[in-house]
Scaffold this motif. Sequence first.
Motif, PDB file in Angstrom:
ATOM      1  N   PHE A 113       0.834  -1.214   0.000  1.00 18.22           N
ATOM      2  CA  PHE A 113       0.000   0.000   0.000  1.00 18.22           C
ATOM      3  C   PHE A 113       0.865   1.259   0.000  1.00 18.22           C
ATOM      4  CE2 PHE A 113      -2.782   3.249   1.568  1.00 18.22           C
ATOM      5  CZ  PHE A 113      -4.076   2.846   1.345  1.00 18.22           C
ATOM      6  N   LYS A 114       2.082   1.157   0.579  1.00 14.03           N
ATOM      7  CA  LYS A 114       2.943   2.333   0.775  1.00 14.03           C
ATOM      8  C   LYS A 114       3.315   3.059  -0.517  1.00 14.03           C
ATOM      9  CE  LYS A 114       3.646   1.955   5.325  1.00 14.03           C
ATOM     10  NZ  LYS A 114       2.810   0.789   5.707  1.00 14.03           N
ATOM     11  N   ASP A 115       3.174   2.371  -1.661  1.00 11.88           N
ATOM     12  CA  ASP A 115       3.499   3.034  -2.924  1.00 11.88           C
ATOM     13  C   ASP A 115       2.613   4.257  -3.164  1.00 11.88           C
ATOM     14  OD1 ASP A 115       5.620   1.453  -3.711  1.00 11.88           O
ATOM     15  OD2 ASP A 115       4.345  -0.023  -4.684  1.00 11.88           O
ATOM     16  N   GLY A 139      10.071  -1.287   6.648  1.00 13.61           N
ATOM     17  CA  GLY A 139      10.442  -1.993   5.425  1.00 13.61           C
ATOM     18  C   GLY A 139       9.674  -1.509   4.214  1.00 13.61           C
ATOM     19  N   ASN A 140       8.345  -1.547   4.307  1.00 14.19           N
ATOM     20  CA  ASN A 140       7.540  -1.242   3.122  1.00 14.19           C
ATOM     21  C   ASN A 140       7.580   0.221   2.703  1.00 14.19           C
ATOM     22  OD1 ASN A 140       6.753  -3.838   2.665  1.00 14.19           O
ATOM     23  ND2 ASN A 140       4.873  -3.677   3.866  1.00 14.19           N
ATOM     24  N   ALA A 141       7.503   1.127   3.671  1.00 18.33           N
ATOM     25  CA  ALA A 141       7.541   2.553   3.313  1.00 18.33           C
ATOM     26  C   ALA A 141       8.873   2.861   2.648  1.00 18.33           C
ATOM     27  CB  ALA A 141       7.341   3.419   4.551  1.00 18.33           C
ATOM     28  N   VAL A 252      -9.164  -2.533   7.864  1.00 21.61           N
ATOM     29  CA  VAL A 252      -7.797  -2.155   7.492  1.00 21.61           C
ATOM     30  C   VAL A 252      -6.871  -2.355   8.688  1.00 21.61           C
ATOM     31  CG1 VAL A 252      -8.354   0.268   7.966  1.00 21.61           C
ATOM     32  CG2 VAL A 252      -6.347  -0.271   6.608  1.00 21.61           C
ATOM     33  N   SER A 253      -5.686  -2.893   8.433  1.00 22.35           N
ATOM     34  CA  SER A 253      -4.728  -3.083   9.522  1.00 22.35           C
ATOM     35  C   SER A 253      -4.043  -1.754   9.834  1.00 22.35           C
ATOM     36  CB  SER A 253      -3.712  -4.156   9.159  1.00 22.35           C
ATOM     37  OG  SER A 253      -2.997  -3.788   8.007  1.00 22.35           O
ATOM     38  N   VAL A 254      -3.660  -1.612  11.109  1.00 23.29           N
ATOM     39  CA  VAL A 254      -3.212  -0.310  11.605  1.00 23.29           C
ATOM     40  C   VAL A 254      -1.922  -0.432  12.404  1.00 23.29           C
ATOM     41  CG1 VAL A 254      -3.828   1.603  13.134  1.00 23.29           C
ATOM     42  CG2 VAL A 254      -5.582   0.568  11.698  1.00 23.29           C
ATOM     43  N   GLY A 255      -0.912   0.350  12.010  1.00 26.45           N
ATOM     44  CA  GLY A 255       0.336   0.454  12.770  1.00 26.45           C
ATOM     45  C   GLY A 255       0.491   1.873  13.265  1.00 26.45           C
ATOM     46  N   ASP A 256       1.053   2.755  12.429  1.00 32.66           N
ATOM     47  CA  ASP A 256       1.122   4.181  12.754  1.00 32.66           C
ATOM     48  C   ASP A 256      -0.241   4.861  12.665  1.00 32.66           C
ATOM     49  OD1 ASP A 256       3.727   5.140  13.517  1.00 32.66           O
ATOM     50  OD2 ASP A 256       4.446   4.636  11.508  1.00 32.66           O
ATOM     51  N   GLY A 257      -1.137   4.269  11.914  1.00 32.84           N
ATOM     52  CA  GLY A 257      -2.479   4.845  11.790  1.00 32.84           C
ATOM     53  C   GLY A 257      -2.648   5.768  10.593  1.00 32.84           C
ATOM     54  N   ASN A 258      -1.694   5.767   9.677  1.00 36.58           N
ATOM     55  CA  ASN A 258      -1.739   6.687   8.532  1.00 36.58           C
ATOM     56  C   ASN A 258      -2.620   6.142   7.406  1.00 36.58           C
ATOM     57  OD1 ASN A 258       0.243   8.019   5.993  1.00 36.58           O
ATOM     58  ND2 ASN A 258      -0.533   9.326   7.631  1.00 36.58           N
ATOM     59  N   ILE A 259      -2.648   4.821   7.205  1.00 38.23           N
ATOM     60  CA  ILE A 259      -3.500   4.280   6.140  1.00 38.23           C
ATOM     61  C   ILE A 259      -4.965   4.493   6.507  1.00 38.23           C
ATOM     62  CG2 ILE A 259      -4.280   2.186   4.965  1.00 38.23           C
ATOM     63  CD1 ILE A 259      -1.480   1.115   5.020  1.00 38.23           C
ATOM     64  N   ILE A 260      -5.342   4.135   7.728  1.00 37.09           N
ATOM     65  CA  ILE A 260      -6.754   4.273   8.112  1.00 37.09           C
ATOM     66  C   ILE A 260      -7.167   5.747   8.079  1.00 37.09           C
ATOM     67  CG2 ILE A 260      -6.386   4.378  10.636  1.00 37.09           C
ATOM     68  CD1 ILE A 260      -8.906   2.609  10.918  1.00 37.09           C
ATOM     69  N   ASP A 314       5.471  -7.292  11.256  1.00 36.36           N
ATOM     70  CA  ASP A 314       6.463  -6.217  11.437  1.00 36.36           C
ATOM     71  C   ASP A 314       5.965  -4.874  10.921  1.00 36.36           C
ATOM     72  OD1 ASP A 314       6.900  -7.785   8.861  1.00 36.36           O
ATOM     73  OD2 ASP A 314       8.037  -5.961   8.450  1.00 36.36           O
ATOM     74  N   SER A 315       5.126  -4.876   9.886  1.00 33.06           N
ATOM     75  CA  SER A 315       4.684  -3.604   9.289  1.00 33.06           C
ATOM     76  C   SER A 315       3.728  -2.829  10.184  1.00 33.06           C
ATOM     77  CB  SER A 315       3.986  -3.850   7.954  1.00 33.06           C
ATOM     78  OG  SER A 315       4.858  -4.479   7.059  1.00 33.06           O
ATOM     79  N   ILE A 316       3.165  -3.499  11.183  1.00 39.24           N
ATOM     80  CA  ILE A 316       2.281  -2.780  12.115  1.00 39.24           C
ATOM     81  C   ILE A 316       2.819  -2.877  13.540  1.00 39.24           C
ATOM     82  CG2 ILE A 316       0.165  -2.814  10.740  1.00 39.24           C
ATOM     83  CD1 ILE A 316      -0.703  -5.338  12.257  1.00 39.24           C
ATOM     84  N   PRO A 362       2.100 -10.755   6.922  1.00 33.84           N
ATOM     85  CA  PRO A 362       1.324 -10.798   8.173  1.00 33.84           C
ATOM     86  C   PRO A 362       0.467  -9.553   8.416  1.00 33.84           C
ATOM     87  CG  PRO A 362       3.509 -11.705   8.550  1.00 33.84           C
ATOM     88  CD  PRO A 362       3.514 -11.183   7.145  1.00 33.84           C
ATOM     89  N   ALA A 363       1.027  -8.367   8.190  1.00 35.36           N
ATOM     90  CA  ALA A 363       0.237  -7.149   8.438  1.00 35.36           C
ATOM     91  C   ALA A 363      -0.964  -7.062   7.507  1.00 35.36           C
ATOM     92  CB  ALA A 363       1.106  -5.904   8.286  1.00 35.36           C
ATOM     93  N   GLY A 364      -0.839  -7.605   6.299  1.00 37.40           N
ATOM     94  CA  GLY A 364      -1.963  -7.609   5.376  1.00 37.40           C
ATOM     95  C   GLY A 364      -3.036  -8.574   5.832  1.00 37.40           C
ATOM     96  N   ASN A 390      -5.923  -6.001   1.696  1.00 39.15           N
ATOM     97  CA  ASN A 390      -4.628  -6.653   1.913  1.00 39.15           C
ATOM     98  C   ASN A 390      -3.561  -5.628   1.572  1.00 39.15           C
ATOM     99  OD1 ASN A 390      -2.365  -8.223   2.132  1.00 39.15           O
ATOM    100  ND2 ASN A 390      -2.500  -8.902   0.011  1.00 39.15           N
ATOM    101  N   THR A 391      -2.792  -5.218   2.585  1.00 37.81           N
ATOM    102  CA  THR A 391      -1.893  -4.070   2.406  1.00 37.81           C
ATOM    103  C   THR A 391      -0.502  -4.426   1.895  1.00 37.81           C
ATOM    104  OG1 THR A 391      -1.701  -4.269   4.795  1.00 37.81           O
ATOM    105  CG2 THR A 391      -2.940  -2.384   3.959  1.00 37.81           C
ATOM    106  N   GLY A 392      -0.126  -5.718   1.916  1.00 37.36           N
ATOM    107  CA  GLY A 392       1.238  -6.041   1.465  1.00 37.36           C
ATOM    108  C   GLY A 392       1.382  -7.494   1.043  1.00 37.36           C
TER     109      GLY A 392
HETATM  110  C1  LIG Z   1       2.462   0.319   6.836  1.00 38.06           C
HETATM  111  C2  LIG Z   1       1.623  -0.872   6.721  1.00 38.06           C
HETATM  112  C3  LIG Z   1       0.437  -1.018   7.436  1.00 38.06           C
HETATM  113  C4  LIG Z   1      -0.077  -0.022   8.438  1.00 38.06           C
HETATM  114  O1  LIG Z   1      -0.124   1.316   7.993  1.00 38.06           O
HETATM  115  P1  LIG Z   1      -0.044   2.479   9.061  1.00 38.06           P
HETATM  116  O2  LIG Z   1      -0.207   3.724   8.289  1.00 38.06           O
HETATM  117  O3  LIG Z   1       1.320   2.356   9.713  1.00 38.06           O
HETATM  118  O4  LIG Z   1      -1.116   2.250  10.045  1.00 38.06           O
HETATM  119  C5  LIG Z   1      -0.301  -2.172   7.260  1.00 38.06           C
HETATM  120  N1  LIG Z   1       0.110  -3.147   6.439  1.00 38.06           N
HETATM  121  C6  LIG Z   1       1.241  -3.044   5.723  1.00 38.06           C
HETATM  122  C7  LIG Z   1       1.644  -4.177   4.850  1.00 38.06           C
HETATM  123  C8  LIG Z   1       2.041  -1.910   5.837  1.00 38.06           C
HETATM  124  O5  LIG Z   1       3.192  -1.852   5.155  1.00 38.06           O
END
Ligand SMILES: *Cc1c(COP(=O)(O)O)cnc(C)c1O
Length: 422
Positions: A113-115, A139-141, A252-260, A314-316, A362-364, A390-392
Amino acid sequence: MKNFPGYKCSLCGTEYLQGQVTYTCPKDGGNLDVVLDYDVIRKKFQPEDITSRTEPSLWKYLPLLPVDEPQGDSTPLHAAGWTPVFALPRLAKSLNLKHLWLKDESRNPTASFKDRASAVVVTRAREIKAEVVVTASTGNAGAALAGMSAAVGQKAVIFAPKSAPQAKVAQLLIFGAKVILVDGTYDDAFDLSVKASNEFGWYCRNTGYNPFTLEGKKTAAFEIWEWWIEAHRDWHKQDSTLDDHPPLTIFVSVGDGNIISGIHKGFKDLLTLGWIPNLPRIIGVQAEGSAAIANAFHANTEIITPVSAMTIADSISVDLPRDGVRAVRAARQTDGTYITVTDDEIIKSIAELGTMGVFPEPAGAAAYAGLVKATSLGVVGSDHPILVLNTGSGLKDVRAAMRAVHSAPIIEPTLDAVKRII
Ligand SMILES: *Cc1c(COP(=O)(O)O)cnc(C)c1O
Ligand SMILES: [Zn+2]
């Protein structure tokens, strides 16, 4: 450079002109929302003017973005976004759901998704003539920034934790970025990258810091909007008794919270323009071991208390989410919620999505694991139309994927040996 009115702080509401700020609010460090000239857009465009554009990428939505179209020939940067949506009928059945779809962001140029964010940030970097772009990343960003930069000949520096999965580090190196592995967490890499950015004048892409990442990520909402117009019409054709059905629910999966937050912003843009009547429900999914935003949501506060993150996803995996406040609001303002899932549930979901031909990292898979839990908790009903992101790509973390399956038998090359194991 594209003209847009400026920024508004998501905490104190202070508005800034374009030249006044670059990253976060100088008063309180709040995340900045890019403000568009909605009146001008509304006068100039009808929704059909956007949906009838033919670019098969996020650049289709250029009139709603604060950057100009990237210059030059077609490159991976020009190809970010416009990901497919698949129906998941067998999984829907197993969850007793009538309507389940997945939007597969692993099909972006660098497979996450980071693209979306990096394509827009690199375009901005070219506009402001930044010599070097930098980001911290799990990693992904970083892979996305390195890939989008390589596409247009932009210099990039990436800070990642030394624990980042090997495939992601390989991507960084292959894309020719200056890669710096930090003996510490993602949060350590984040703080160090901001210091380096200030020291050397590099343009910093960091998630939840650079306001343009959200603008890139919101394009997923525009694609969902367009897809839903069609899918919804077909759905009504099949079942004419449907009149008043629940709104679309997005997981949607959430780490930093920027995608959501980006998805929320995209739908808010459409609502402000009067192009949609209401917002879809947005449900955030966090790993149990990295749940700072879910904790705040359920404690009914916007104060984000850091955790010591520990998860296979790891991505979240984030101690202090950098876009936590807007991420809490994304669920709160859309009648959504937050769900947490265990690493075992995440691993199981990798294999379940695999049975539909989708291979998530996994984060996806976490978003789908959240849906499984949500159905068992009654958070969504069987008649709710559901879209999971699915984010990755699973190819980014093969080690985690192998934990979801039995290893294959090794045999001598004879038919007898085949017969013994069939
Ligand atoms: C970055 C990322 C997320 C989470 O996005 P945030 O903006 O950090 O919440 C979820 N899945 C994948 C695969 C990511 O790379
Ligand atoms: Zn502020």
